[in-house]
Design a protein around this motif. Structure first.
Motif, PDB file in Angstrom:
ATOM      1  N   PHE A 140       0.836  -1.195   0.000  1.00  0.00           N
ATOM      2  CA  PHE A 140       0.000   0.000   0.000  1.00  0.00           C
ATOM      3  C   PHE A 140       0.873   1.248   0.000  1.00  0.00           C
ATOM      4  CE2 PHE A 140      -3.903  -2.010   2.249  1.00  0.00           C
ATOM      5  CZ  PHE A 140      -4.480  -2.273   1.022  1.00  0.00           C
ATOM      6  N   ALA A 188      -3.311   5.046   0.526  1.00  0.00           N
ATOM      7  CA  ALA A 188      -4.108   3.864   0.861  1.00  0.00           C
ATOM      8  C   ALA A 188      -4.042   3.562   2.354  1.00  0.00           C
ATOM      9  CB  ALA A 188      -3.626   2.662   0.062  1.00  0.00           C
ATOM     10  N   THR A 192      -6.044   6.304   4.318  1.00  0.00           N
ATOM     11  CA  THR A 192      -7.485   6.107   4.197  1.00  0.00           C
ATOM     12  C   THR A 192      -7.975   5.061   5.187  1.00  0.00           C
ATOM     13  OG1 THR A 192      -7.515   6.728   1.862  1.00  0.00           O
ATOM     14  CG2 THR A 192      -9.333   5.353   2.634  1.00  0.00           C
ATOM     15  N   ARG A 193      -7.279   3.939   5.276  1.00  0.00           N
ATOM     16  CA  ARG A 193      -7.720   2.838   6.122  1.00  0.00           C
ATOM     17  C   ARG A 193      -7.517   3.146   7.607  1.00  0.00           C
ATOM     18  NH1 ARG A 193      -6.670   1.357   1.204  1.00  0.00           N
ATOM     19  NH2 ARG A 193      -7.587  -0.518   0.271  1.00  0.00           N
ATOM     20  N   SER A 196     -10.875  -3.866  -2.198  1.00  0.00           N
ATOM     21  CA  SER A 196      -9.740  -3.420  -3.008  1.00  0.00           C
ATOM     22  C   SER A 196      -9.921  -2.025  -3.565  1.00  0.00           C
ATOM     23  CB  SER A 196      -9.518  -4.405  -4.164  1.00  0.00           C
ATOM     24  OG  SER A 196     -10.666  -4.482  -4.984  1.00  0.00           O
ATOM     25  N   GLY A 197     -11.156  -1.515  -3.592  1.00  0.00           N
ATOM     26  CA  GLY A 197     -11.368  -0.150  -4.059  1.00  0.00           C
ATOM     27  C   GLY A 197     -11.401  -0.011  -5.559  1.00  0.00           C
ATOM     28  N   PRO A 201     -12.310   2.507  -0.928  1.00  0.00           N
ATOM     29  CA  PRO A 201     -12.339   1.255  -0.166  1.00  0.00           C
ATOM     30  C   PRO A 201     -13.346   1.323   0.978  1.00  0.00           C
ATOM     31  CG  PRO A 201     -10.083   1.948  -0.579  1.00  0.00           C
ATOM     32  CD  PRO A 201     -10.956   3.082  -1.005  1.00  0.00           C
TER      33      PRO A 201
END
Length: 519
Positions: free
Chosen positions: A112, A116, A119-120, A176-177, A182
């Motif tokens: 990632f 990414a 975001t998570r 996975s977006g 995502p």
């Protein structure tokens, strides 16, 4: 475990769920074996300079060490903790520790990028991340606690497991977006039990003494974590941890030969690479594959080069391993991914939410223990995922004599001159041509036909992008499928956009096709 049955129909008739009210995945996959057979091998570790067989007793000690440390950091039941490591013993121990605490693990892929990860971590509200020295540097500027378990002194005091209910949240896995931002699929402890029948079907009825399980898929994805690692530990079957920075047929063959791997889950891309390289693998007992339909060509190759019938399975992050082939019970049907796994009601439904024999939406009836609880912080997306009593997969398909025939993503199906065309079948046809290495098929807007079939093709070495090869490939599809399905346009590319799990990102190709149409 699946009951023994002579036929698929008998298996479905005798199967029943046995989900206890209280159930903790960490206890199930580690503590249970550590108490009864402490020296039993849990993980065969190939990530260092030499092979190391890790027992369940050692795995428990590592997990308990982490759990004590996380508690000292203030992690409590319900808190989210990221796991940002590749395949390794500590990765397995991290998830086990988090679940034993009653907290929620977040698998994070080491490839990632910063956005990414941000975001998570932001969306989940993660309290800490378990990582290694290399990846800790990438987290240095994030406002989050990092834990590098390799540097921790080991505890000798067992960690008392949280008395979790089977319905309590345990793992938050982000999609996975490829079709938008995502979304975090929140799963309960029961998700592992929900996976087991599908895993066992895909390995011809179950894992056996002497089996050794491996996948090149990263454990940060549901396929690696819950189709291989945790079911293997649940059954007491050794799972191989092998850190492959990049999948190659040579590295794959070496892992399998080094430890005598008997059972493999391969993503479709890995199988295609093995086929293209001419690799043969010996002494495998079962091979499972999921992600995209393989088609007759790949199934025939598998029998010859791998010595087994590849069992395809189907599912997604939100509700996984609900359809599977099982060569021990019924022969595969090329173009279909298998039959519903016992315990999961899978159907193709129409717009009103009723099963149909026509093309429709592949859906799973609510009540399946492998189904997510909800999307994290996204009630609107959760609501959109449901149609009455059914969870929509977002895939289109046909129920064909008990088999689920996958046509494509809901937004992948091509409408051309009144025909509804699934891209997977065309891709499979083109892959049979000796000049084609990889292919992605999408619909390109067209004023006359609504859409035309457009193929983006990566050629094998030794083949040039010429008008002659274009015509040859078009004729190949016309001949093997149907005249209306042939790609009216072909663009040759050096590489195709792929997700980290090896799936072609048709969203990217569609955007390119739309831009071409508007130019």
């Amino acid at each position: 475990m699946l009951p023994s049955a002579p036929t698929y129909e008998a298996l479905c008739a005798t199967f029943a769920w046995d989900i206890p009210e209280h159930y903790n995945m960490g206890v199930d996959v580690c503590d249970r074996w550590a108490a009864s057979e402490p020296e039993r091998t849990a993980i065969i570790d190939l990530t260092g300079e030499a092979r190391r067989d890790v027992s369940f007793a050692e795995l428990q000690r590592l997990a308990d060490t982490l759990a004590h440390h996380l508690r000292a950091l203030g992690v409590a039941p319900g808190d989210r903790v990221g796991v940002f490591r590749p395949q390794s013993v500590w990765t397995a121990a991290a998830h086990i520790a988090i679940w034993k605490m009653g907290a929620i693990s977040i698998p994070l892929f080491t490839l990632f990028g910063e956005e990414a990860l941000q975001t998570r971590l932001d969306d989940s509200g993660a309290k800490a991340v378990i990582t290694d020295a290399e990846n800790a540097n990438r987290l240095a500027h994030f406002a989050i606690k990092t834990v590098i378990p390799d540097d921790l002194p080991l505890y000798d005091t067992p960690f008392p497991a949280h008395d979790s209910a089977a319905e309590d949240p345990a793992v938050l896995i982000y999609t996975s977006g490829t079709t938008g931002a995502p979304k975090g699929a929140l799963h309960a402890h029961r998700v592992l039990l929900g996976h087991l029948p599908g895993v066992e079907m895909s390995h011809d009825g179950g894992l056996q003494p002497g089996d050794v399980l491996w996948t090149p898929a990263d454990w940060a994805w549901i396929g690696g974590l819950f189709d291989v690692l945790m079911p293997g530990l649940h059954h007491g079957v050794p799972v191989v941890a092998a850190r492959l920075p990049k999948f190659t047929p040579e590295a794959c063959a070496e892992v399998i030969a080094t430890v005598g791997v008997k059972n493999v889950f391969f993503p479709p891309t890995a199988l295609r690479m093995l086929k293209a390289s001419g690799t043969t693998l010996k002494n495998l007992r079962t091979v499972a594959c999921g992600g995209e339909p393989l088609g007759a060509e790949m199934l025939a190759w598998g029998e010859k080069a791998l010595g087994v019938t590849i069992n395809e399975f189907y599912g997604q992050t939100e509700c996984n391993m609900v359809v599977s082939s099982c060569s021990a019970l019924f022969p595969p049907r090329p173009g279909a991914t298998g039959k519903p796994v016992p315990g999961h009601e899978v159907a193709v439904i129409d717009n009103t939410g009723h099963p149909t024999t026509d093309e429709g939406d592949i859906a799973i009836r609510k009540g399946s223990p492998v189904m997510m609880l909800r999307y994290w912080n996204n009630p609107e997306a959760t609501s959109e995922k449901l149609r009455g009593d059914w969870l929509l997969t977002g895939d289109r398909g046909i129920m064909d004599d008990g088999f689920i025939r996958f046509l494509g993503r809901d937004d992948d199906v091509i409408t051309s001159a009144g025909y509804r065309i699934g891209p997977a079948e065309i891709e499979d046809c083109l892959l049979k041509h000796p000049a084609v290495a990889s292919v992605g098929v999408v619909g390109k807007p067209d004023p006359q036909r609504t859409e035309i079939v457009k193929a983006y093709i990566q050629l094998k070495p030794g083949h040039a992008a010429t008008p002659e090869i274009t015509h040859t490939l078009q004729t190949h599809v016309k001949t093997h499928l149907a005249a209306y399905e042939y790609p009216r346009e072909i663009t040759f590319v050096d590489a195709l956009p792929m997700t980290v799990t090896g799936k072609i990102i048709r969203k990217t190709l569609r955007a390119q096709a739309i831009a071409e149409a508007q130019a």
